[in-house]
Design an enzyme around this catalytic site. Structure first.
Site, PDB file in Angstrom:
ATOM      1  N   LYS A  92       0.852  -1.184   0.000  1.00 22.24           N
ATOM      2  CA  LYS A  92       0.000   0.000   0.000  1.00 22.24           C
ATOM      3  C   LYS A  92       0.892   1.240   0.000  1.00 22.24           C
ATOM      4  O   LYS A  92       1.800   1.358   0.842  1.00 22.24           O
ATOM      5  CB  LYS A  92      -0.855  -0.030   1.262  1.00 22.24           C
ATOM      6  CG  LYS A  92      -2.202   0.616   1.142  1.00 22.24           C
ATOM      7  CD  LYS A  92      -3.017   0.230   2.374  1.00 22.24           C
ATOM      8  CE  LYS A  92      -4.319   0.951   2.444  1.00 22.24           C
ATOM      9  NZ  LYS A  92      -4.973   0.742   3.742  1.00 22.24           N
TER      10      LYS A  92
HETATM   11  O1  G3P Z   1      -9.490   1.859   4.848  1.00 25.50           O
HETATM   12  C1  G3P Z   1      -9.069   3.097   5.328  1.00 25.50           C
HETATM   13  C2  G3P Z   1      -9.545   3.264   6.718  1.00 25.50           C
HETATM   14  O2  G3P Z   1      -8.775   2.545   7.621  1.00 25.50           O
HETATM   15  C3  G3P Z   1      -9.704   4.668   7.124  1.00 25.50           C
HETATM   16  O3  G3P Z   1     -10.902   4.724   7.769  1.00 25.50           O
HETATM   17  O4  G3P Z   1     -12.583   5.604   9.270  1.00 25.50           O
HETATM   18  O5  G3P Z   1     -10.158   6.202   9.613  1.00 25.50           O
HETATM   19  O6  G3P Z   1     -11.451   7.152   7.707  1.00 25.50           O
HETATM   20  P1  G3P Z   1     -11.285   5.999   8.642  1.00 25.50           P
END
Ligand code: G3P
Length: 217
Positions: free
Chosen positions: A83
């Protein structure tokens, strides 16, 4: 639509994996930090459990170091997707790793133009972040739609991996739009099973079971 689980917690991955709900796993530095585990060790354990792609994120900002980190992560297992962030250095790293036959997930995508660049750089997956766009009053799902249109217009093979998913509705909305993959925290995947009418209907059935003394075993 494939389901990836967005966590580095082995027990939670295993529970969903046993139910056939896990087509892959995504991690990021925040999720690794939250697990309190060593990135190489925990990633290896996840790869041993799950056959599908397991995203492991680089932590450098410059292309040379990202490349070295990506090659090291890729050696953990054949199902690693390296990634990289959607920066110019990330795109350079994506191109080199993709040319070497390594799966690459380009993350932190917030625009259709960024997704177009990732596809040109040979990304296996592009990760548009729905929830974080919604957080600033933009429309995360509209971005998924735009990328779907652009990729379909030109037959790009890069898979749309909807990320930053916060609600069960995000999952069905992504499926309707045609995202190839959605990655969500285990709690969101479990919440997809909930419906108030299911609970209400079951309570009614149970009342009648009690009243009539119905027994099967
Ligand atoms: O897949 C990306 C994720 O881990 C981010 O999620 O909820 O932190 O925006 P969030």
């Amino acid at each position: 639509m494939k389901f990836f689980v967005d966590t580095a917690e082995l027990d939670q991955i295993k529970e969903l994996h046993d139910l056939g709900m896990v087509d892959g796993v995504t991690t990021n530095p925040s999720l690794i930090a939250k697990s309190g585990r060593d990135i190489l060790e925990v990633t290896k354990e996840i790869c041993d459990l799950v056959k599908g792609p397991v995203s492991a994120e680089v932590v450098a900002l410059d292309a040379d170091t990202m490349l070295a980190e990506g090659r090291k992560l890729a050696k953990i297992a054949d199902n690693i997707a390296v990634k990289v962030p959607l920066t110019w250095a990330g795109l350079q790293t994506c191109k080199t790793l993709s040319d070497e036959g390594i799966m690459v997930n380009v993350t932190l995508c917030f625009s259709a133009n960024q997704a177009l660049l990732a596809a040109k750089a040979g990304a296996t997956f592009i990760s548009p972040f729905i929830g974080r766009l919604d957080d600033i009053n933009l429309d995360g799902l509209e971005l998924i739609e735009d990328i779907r249109t652009i990729y379909d217009n030109y037959g790009f093979k890069t898979q749309i991996l909807a990320a930053s998913i916060r609600t069960a509705n995000h999952m069905s909305d992504c499926a309707k739009i045609g995202a190839d993959v959605a990655t969500a925290p285990p709690a969101v995947i479990k919440a997809m099973a909930n419906h108030i009418l299911t609970d209400k209907g079951l309570a009614g059935f149970m009342a009648d079971v009690e009243k009539a003394g119905i027994k099967i075993l």
